[in-house]
Write a protein that holds these residues in place. Sequence first.
Motif, PDB file in Angstrom:
ATOM      1  N   CYS A   3       0.840  -1.193   0.000  1.00 15.05           N
ATOM      2  CA  CYS A   3       0.000   0.000   0.000  1.00 15.05           C
ATOM      3  C   CYS A   3       0.882   1.252   0.000  1.00 15.05           C
ATOM      4  O   CYS A   3       1.800   1.360   0.799  1.00 15.05           O
ATOM      5  CB  CYS A   3      -0.900   0.000   1.230  1.00 15.05           C
ATOM      6  N   ILE A   5       0.195   4.059   1.063  1.00 17.05           N
ATOM      7  CA  ILE A   5      -0.036   4.857   2.277  1.00 17.05           C
ATOM      8  C   ILE A   5       0.436   4.112   3.519  1.00 17.05           C
ATOM      9  O   ILE A   5       1.199   4.628   4.327  1.00 17.05           O
ATOM     10  CB  ILE A   5      -1.531   5.204   2.426  1.00 17.05           C
ATOM     11  N   CYS A   6      -0.015   2.888   3.664  1.00 14.02           N
ATOM     12  CA  CYS A   6       0.320   2.117   4.871  1.00 14.02           C
ATOM     13  C   CYS A   6       1.698   1.447   4.767  1.00 14.02           C
ATOM     14  O   CYS A   6       2.212   0.918   5.741  1.00 14.02           O
ATOM     15  CB  CYS A   6      -0.740   1.055   5.139  1.00 14.02           C
ATOM     16  N   CYS A  24      -6.101  -2.195  -0.308  1.00 16.46           N
ATOM     17  CA  CYS A  24      -5.394  -2.303   0.961  1.00 16.46           C
ATOM     18  C   CYS A  24      -6.386  -2.709   2.047  1.00 16.46           C
ATOM     19  O   CYS A  24      -7.384  -2.020   2.266  1.00 16.46           O
ATOM     20  CB  CYS A  24      -4.741  -0.974   1.323  1.00 16.46           C
ATOM     21  N   CYS A  27      -6.469   0.481   4.881  1.00 20.84           N
ATOM     22  CA  CYS A  27      -7.072   1.795   4.610  1.00 20.84           C
ATOM     23  C   CYS A  27      -8.142   1.733   3.525  1.00 20.84           C
ATOM     24  O   CYS A  27      -8.833   2.712   3.284  1.00 20.84           O
ATOM     25  CB  CYS A  27      -5.992   2.803   4.226  1.00 20.84           C
TER      26      CYS A  27
HETATM   27 ZN   LIG Z   1      -3.339   1.166   3.074  1.00 22.55          ZN
END
Ligand SMILES: [Zn+2]
Length: 177
Positions: A3, A5-6, A24, A27
Amino acid sequence: MHCPICKDIKLKDTLLYNINVDYCPKCLGVWFDRDELRQAKDEKDENLDWLDIDLWSNQKDFKVSYGIRLCPSCRIPTYEVYYGDSKIVVDVCKACHGVWLDRAEFKKIVEWLKEKADYEVMNNYSKNLFKEFSEIFTGPDPLRDEILDLITILKLFSYKFGGKRPLLSSFLLTLPK
Ligand SMILES: [Zn+2]
Ligand SMILES: [Zn+2]
């Protein structure tokens, strides 16, 4: 793929409308692979006329800036692409043309569509899709709740990327290196 973001969370894939979509599990952002979207382009769907609205129709309304996220596939920084006054931001990879959408982002897109498109038509269309595909959806429950939005976006993207009006697609080719 991880991911963007994560970071340490691995994306999972699920089958959505016969197209593999990576999401993901933390999120609930979604990664649309360009090749996967292209697989859908040959399918004829005349009900998609409602998408032929003033959506992403002016090349000059695209704005782009350097993003901070990495493409889950190529591991290079993505670009943030904006369109007009829509307040929608889409992360796009210059190399593979994949698109990352935050969960909040696909909600915004759907809201914007509802504002711009013929809501009645769009709503009926989405409902039919929903009926058809919610039963075969294999993803997690939190995404199932948003499957309607997701399918709508998926149709929009496959239409805009691979279909008759590949404006977003041709815009991507003009991105700075
Ligand atoms: Zn994520
Ligand atoms: Zn990429």
